[in-house]
Design a protein around this motif. Structure first.
Motif, PDB file in Angstrom:
ATOM      1  N   SER A 490      13.149 -22.495  -2.593  1.00 56.14           N
ATOM      2  CA  SER A 490      11.873 -22.078  -3.190  1.00 56.14           C
ATOM      3  C   SER A 490      11.244 -21.031  -2.282  1.00 56.14           C
ATOM      4  N   TYR A 491      10.524 -20.084  -2.865  1.00 57.22           N
ATOM      5  CA  TYR A 491       9.886 -19.041  -2.044  1.00 57.22           C
ATOM      6  C   TYR A 491       8.541 -18.681  -2.677  1.00 57.22           C
ATOM      7  N   THR A 492       7.535 -18.570  -1.818  1.00 55.64           N
ATOM      8  CA  THR A 492       6.207 -18.189  -2.308  1.00 55.64           C
ATOM      9  C   THR A 492       5.767 -16.908  -1.622  1.00 55.64           C
ATOM     10  N   HIS A 493       5.347 -15.950  -2.409  1.00 54.58           N
ATOM     11  CA  HIS A 493       4.795 -14.702  -1.860  1.00 54.58           C
ATOM     12  C   HIS A 493       3.294 -14.721  -2.129  1.00 54.58           C
ATOM     13  N   LYS A 494       2.500 -14.635  -1.029  1.00 55.41           N
ATOM     14  CA  LYS A 494       1.047 -14.751  -1.162  1.00 55.41           C
ATOM     15  C   LYS A 494       0.410 -13.693  -0.293  1.00 55.41           C
ATOM     16  N   LYS A 495      -0.512 -12.940  -0.837  1.00 60.29           N
ATOM     17  CA  LYS A 495      -1.190 -11.923  -0.028  1.00 60.29           C
ATOM     18  C   LYS A 495      -2.633 -11.853  -0.496  1.00 60.29           C
ATOM     19  N   GLN A 496      -3.596 -12.186   0.387  1.00 58.96           N
ATOM     20  CA  GLN A 496      -5.014 -12.130   0.024  1.00 58.96           C
ATOM     21  C   GLN A 496      -5.689 -11.120   0.944  1.00 58.96           C
ATOM     22  N   THR A 497      -6.125 -10.003   0.411  1.00 58.77           N
ATOM     23  CA  THR A 497      -6.830  -9.032   1.266  1.00 58.77           C
ATOM     24  C   THR A 497      -8.012  -8.485   0.480  1.00 58.77           C
ATOM     25  N   ILE A 506       8.647 -18.793  -6.773  1.00 55.28           N
ATOM     26  CA  ILE A 506       9.866 -19.007  -7.570  1.00 55.28           C
ATOM     27  C   ILE A 506      10.708 -20.129  -6.963  1.00 55.28           C
ATOM     28  N   ASP A 507      11.240 -20.996  -7.839  1.00 59.87           N
ATOM     29  CA  ASP A 507      12.251 -21.989  -7.451  1.00 59.87           C
ATOM     30  C   ASP A 507      13.561 -21.509  -8.070  1.00 59.87           C
ATOM     31  N   TYR A 508      14.638 -21.524  -7.297  1.00 54.24           N
ATOM     32  CA  TYR A 508      15.862 -20.874  -7.786  1.00 54.24           C
ATOM     33  C   TYR A 508      17.095 -21.540  -7.184  1.00 54.24           C
ATOM     34  N   ILE A 509      18.229 -21.252  -7.822  1.00 54.45           N
ATOM     35  CA  ILE A 509      19.539 -21.680  -7.284  1.00 54.45           C
ATOM     36  C   ILE A 509      20.338 -20.409  -7.030  1.00 54.45           C
ATOM     37  N   ILE A 510      20.933 -20.295  -5.824  1.00 52.41           N
ATOM     38  CA  ILE A 510      21.876 -19.207  -5.528  1.00 52.41           C
ATOM     39  C   ILE A 510      23.235 -19.863  -5.343  1.00 52.41           C
ATOM     40  N   PRO A 536      12.384 -10.236 -15.650  1.00 53.06           N
ATOM     41  CA  PRO A 536      13.131  -9.037 -15.233  1.00 53.06           C
ATOM     42  C   PRO A 536      12.778  -8.576 -13.823  1.00 53.06           C
ATOM     43  N   ALA A 537      11.523  -8.786 -13.405  1.00 53.33           N
ATOM     44  CA  ALA A 537      11.124  -8.376 -12.050  1.00 53.33           C
ATOM     45  C   ALA A 537      11.850  -9.227 -11.005  1.00 53.33           C
ATOM     46  N   VAL A 538      12.002 -10.534 -11.310  1.00 58.73           N
ATOM     47  CA  VAL A 538      12.731 -11.419 -10.378  1.00 58.73           C
ATOM     48  C   VAL A 538      14.195 -10.955 -10.301  1.00 58.73           C
ATOM     49  N   GLU A 539      14.777 -10.671 -11.471  1.00 61.88           N
ATOM     50  CA  GLU A 539      16.176 -10.213 -11.503  1.00 61.88           C
ATOM     51  C   GLU A 539      16.322  -8.911 -10.716  1.00 61.88           C
ATOM     52  N   ALA A 575       4.281  -8.182 -11.832  1.00 64.59           N
ATOM     53  CA  ALA A 575       5.731  -7.938 -11.735  1.00 64.59           C
ATOM     54  C   ALA A 575       6.104  -7.583 -10.305  1.00 64.59           C
ATOM     55  N   VAL A 576       5.269  -6.761  -9.641  1.00 67.80           N
ATOM     56  CA  VAL A 576       5.562  -6.348  -8.256  1.00 67.80           C
ATOM     57  C   VAL A 576       5.616  -7.561  -7.339  1.00 67.80           C
ATOM     58  N   ALA A 577       4.668  -8.501  -7.528  1.00 65.87           N
ATOM     59  CA  ALA A 577       4.633  -9.698  -6.667  1.00 65.87           C
ATOM     60  C   ALA A 577       5.918 -10.509  -6.833  1.00 65.87           C
ATOM     61  N   TYR A 578       6.394 -10.640  -8.091  1.00 65.68           N
ATOM     62  CA  TYR A 578       7.621 -11.423  -8.304  1.00 65.68           C
ATOM     63  C   TYR A 578       8.849 -10.701  -7.756  1.00 65.68           C
ATOM     64  N   GLU A 579       8.836  -9.378  -7.820  1.00 65.58           N
ATOM     65  CA  GLU A 579       9.966  -8.632  -7.264  1.00 65.58           C
ATOM     66  C   GLU A 579      10.020  -8.825  -5.749  1.00 65.58           C
ATOM     67  N   ILE A 580       8.834  -8.746  -5.101  1.00 64.10           N
ATOM     68  CA  ILE A 580       8.781  -8.947  -3.639  1.00 64.10           C
ATOM     69  C   ILE A 580       9.230 -10.368  -3.300  1.00 64.10           C
ATOM     70  N   ALA A 581       8.802 -11.353  -4.121  1.00 68.78           N
ATOM     71  CA  ALA A 581       9.188 -12.751  -3.870  1.00 68.78           C
ATOM     72  C   ALA A 581      10.712 -12.898  -3.941  1.00 68.78           C
ATOM     73  N   ALA A 582      11.332 -12.246  -4.936  1.00 69.27           N
ATOM     74  CA  ALA A 582      12.792 -12.356  -5.084  1.00 69.27           C
ATOM     75  C   ALA A 582      13.503 -11.754  -3.875  1.00 69.27           C
ATOM     76  N   ARG A 583      12.960 -10.623  -3.371  1.00 64.50           N
ATOM     77  CA  ARG A 583      13.577 -10.007  -2.190  1.00 64.50           C
ATOM     78  C   ARG A 583      13.489 -10.945  -0.987  1.00 64.50           C
ATOM     79  N   GLY A 584      12.297 -11.524  -0.811  1.00 72.25           N
ATOM     80  CA  GLY A 584      12.113 -12.471   0.303  1.00 72.25           C
ATOM     81  C   GLY A 584      13.021 -13.677   0.141  1.00 72.25           C
TER      82      GLY A 584
END
Length: 694
Positions: A490-497, A506-510, A536-539, A575-584
């Motif tokens: 599981s991975y969480t991307h959080k940014k508060q500014t 996202i919770d995922y299986i690789i 699609p952003a996660v993909e 979408a950008v947040a989910y894309e960053i989460a997938a990269r992380g």
């Protein structure tokens, strides 16, 4: 209006050294195109016009030329045989209607013949077979015919038989007419007599003729019925049925001779005219739309239909860029404008030329069925379709293999640096299997190709043709990475500014994918925890990271990612947040999933004289090779093995030393396989050191 039934677009293809270029020379001489015959071994062949070709005695680029035989126009392409240049064969076969497969009378069906034959089958090209070099030591026509059946799984239809063999080879018997063609020793192809079949060959000729008749009558039920009732078909009927079966790929008319000694070539030319299809008899090319789906329309060979032409080769010479085109339908006039469907831009047709190797004859127009070159096109690349702007359509493009080997090059000085950029741009346009990239970390220019010889010739062309002096690094292997274990994470991307933030969980299986599956992604999320529009952003995030693995930064193969759950925030999710989460998530989970280095394994085919077999096999074992088979032939042994590319550098030198210069080998990419730990550790260490130094 040209009569298309008098056109033949043919290619000559074969294994290295089977005599393709010599055969082309003889055809050009017989058809009156050239008066002095050039020999490959003297570096004088007409179609070998690159300096590198003349020096090495091999064909590198496919050369196009045209000639006339018995009122028919032949457009001929002489293709290379060496495995590093198969791309040239592949793209030539794509635009041809028929071919001549040349086999060496003593070498028989060699590894590269198999690859070329496979390409020709895929392109559904009708072929005739020419068994060449019957004047050589160890030549055996009947053995080669058996190999064509057993190794290629093809059905050779024997049309001529050799009279004598090796030094005693004097001519051939034409089975259809039951006449012997006998040449004298002057090497003049016109010095021949037509006689009766030699007495000692009468039975053999009868046997092969009845085999031939039995095979071809199957093409027509009426003829077959009459034949079974005892009525033998006449020669015209037999020729018609041979033509029908050849075009349907049911069998391949097989001829024999010696191109070097000028014996047997006339019959091959007659066969091209009699049995190979004209442009209207070939399956028309399917048209596809911009998404790559077939439209159901076909480019039918007809000068009155809209223009459809495929660029199959780009060549740069002293007069500028030449684009070779096969025109499938319509006509092309000098000064008209055409649309390139790949770029969406229009191009003006300047000069149209008919090529005779590196000479050219100016034309005012060309039409369906022609193979011509156009001078000075700006943005056309191999595989692009040119068409009528009022009626756009795309022909099926060509697919090119990925390179397996790379080297770093650096220009000697700043002036050379600019020249090198321009030269490499031209070279990439000419050869789609040659790629160039810049290593962002080190700033090095990396050349990638299909093998050592391929890159060796490219460096040579850079230095001599383009005058760019470069320093060359040692060859690098194109490793890949994959994973061996399934990970749930599981991975969480959080940014508060201040203001709106970013949030994505996202919770995922690789997990490892099927071999050859590349990257797969699916989502099993239900209940809207990750809204559908963000999938699609996660993909995209995961897929973008596949370019660089966690072990040594090599591209990652065969990984499946499943998105199973997650969370979102009504304001902060995007979408950008989910894309960053997938990269992380990729960076976090890949090291835990048992990452593994994969190395390219090559299919190696070695020919060695019998007394050196032990040394060759021992050496292949030392190179971590897996021996697949050994086949003894009359002149030596063929050993097939799978060997890692990293252990094959400099092999040709070692093989020549072991076999007193008589060994030969060819190799092509087979598959990727896991690297042993000691090799993987070494590669990873090397990459880390390189990165530290840069």
């Amino acid at each position: 209006m040209t009569d298309l039934s008098l056109y033949r677009n043919i290619g000559i293809f074969a294994h290295v050294d089977a005599g393709k270029t010599t055969t082309s020379e003889r055809i050009l001489s017989l058809t009156g195109k050239i008066h002095k015959i050039g020999e490959v071994h003297d570096g004088e062949a007409t179609t070998d016009f690159m300096e590198q070709e003349r020096e090495r005695g091999i064909t590198i680029q496919s050369a196009a030329t045209s000639c006339e035989w018995k009122g028919h126009r032949l457009n001929i392409i002489d293709t290379p045989g060496h495995v590093d240049f198969t791309i040239e064969v592949y793209r030539s076969l794509k635009v041809l209607d028929g071919g001549i497969g040349v086999f060496c009378g003593s070498g028989g069906v060699e590894p590269q013949s198999e690859t070329n034959w496979r390409y020709a089958n895929e392109s559904e090209v009708a072929r005739i077979i020419f068994v060449n070099k019957l004047d050589r030591m160890g030549a055996d026509f009947y053995r080669v015919v058996d190999q064509i059946k057993n190794v290629l799984g093809a059905n050779p239809l024997v049309m001529t038989l050799p009279i004598g063999i090796e030094d005693d080879f004097v001519g051939v018997v034409d089975i259809l007419t039951k006449k012997a063609w006998i040449w004298d020793d002057s090497s003049d192809p016109m010095n021949y007599k037509i006689e009766d079949v030699p007495a000692d060959m009468v039975d053999k000729v009868e046997h092969y003729r009845s085999e031939l008749v039995e095979t071809v009558v199957e093409q027509d039920d009426d003829v077959m019925e009459k034949y079974l009732e005892g009525e033998e078909p006449d020669i015209d009927t037999l020729k018609r049925l041979i033509r029908k079966g050849t075009i349907a790929l049911d069998f391949f008319p097989t001829y024999c001779g010696s191109a070097f000694k000028n014996k047997g070539i006339q019959l091959v030319l007659d066969a091209v005219v009699d049995y190979l299809p004209n442009p209207t008899e070939v399956k028309p090319q399917p048209e596809i739309d911009l998404e790559g789906n077939e439209t159901g329309e076909y480019a039918i060979v007809d000068p009155d239909r809209p223009l459809r032409a495929l660029a199959f080769k780009i060549m740069d010479d002293r007069f500028g860029a030449l684009t070779f085109l096969r025109i499938y339908s319509g006509r092309m006039d000098k000064g008209t404008t055409v649309l390139n469907t790949a770029t969406g831009k229009t191009e003006r047709i300047g000069r149209i030329v008919e090529m005779h190797a590196d000479e050219r004859i100016e034309l005012d127009n060309a039409q369906a069925g022609d193979i011509v070159a156009v001078v000075g096109m700006k943005n056309v690349q191999t595989g692009h379709t040119l068409c009528d702007p009022k009626s756009p359509a795309t022909l099926e493009p060509m697919v090119f293999p990925d390179p397996v080997i790379s080297i770093a090059v650096a220009p000697k000085d700043k002036a050379a640096s600019e020249k090198m950029g321009i030269a490499l741009g031209k070279m990439m346009q000419e050869d789609p299997s040659f790629r160039v990239m810049t290593d962002e970390d080190s700033g090095e220019t990396i050349l990638m190709g299909m093998g050592e010889l391929h890159l060796d010739i490219k460096i040579d062309i850079l230095r001599r043709t383009h005058g760019v002096d470069v320093e060359v690094g040692k060859p690098q292997v194109a490793y890949r990475e994959t994973i061996t274990q399934r990970i749930e994470d599981s991975y969480t991307h959080k940014k508060q500014t201040g203001g709106s933030g970013q949030f994505a969980k996202i919770d995922y299986i690789i997990e490892p994918g099927e071999t050859g599956s590349g990257f797969q992604f699916e989502s099993t999320v239900t209940g809207g925890n990750v809204p559908r529009e963000f999938w699609p952003a996660v993909e995209k995030g995961f897929q973008g990271m596949m370019e660089e693995g966690v072990l040594a930064g090599f591209p990652v193969l065969d990984v499946k990612v499943t998105l199973v759950d997650g969370a979102f925030h009504a304001v902060d999710s995007s979408a950008v947040a989910y894309e960053i989460a997938a990269r992380g998530a990729f960076r976090q989970s890949m090291p835990k999933a048992g990452p593994q280095l994969l190395e390219p394994i090559m299919k190696v085919d070695v020919f060695t004289p019998e007394d050196h077999v032990g040394d060759v096999i021992g050496d292949l074992n030392r190179r971590r090779g897996m021996i697949k088979s050994q086949d003894a032939g009359p002149t030596g042994v063929r050993i097939k093995a799978d060997v890692p590319l990293s252990d094959m550098f400099g092999y040709i030198g070692d093989l020549r030393t072991m076999t007193s210069g008589r060994g030969q080998f060819s190799m092509e990419f087979s598959h990727y396989s896991p690297c042993p730990k000691n090799v993987a550790d070494e590669v990873i260490k090397e990459v880390q050191e390189r990165n530290e130094n840069s």
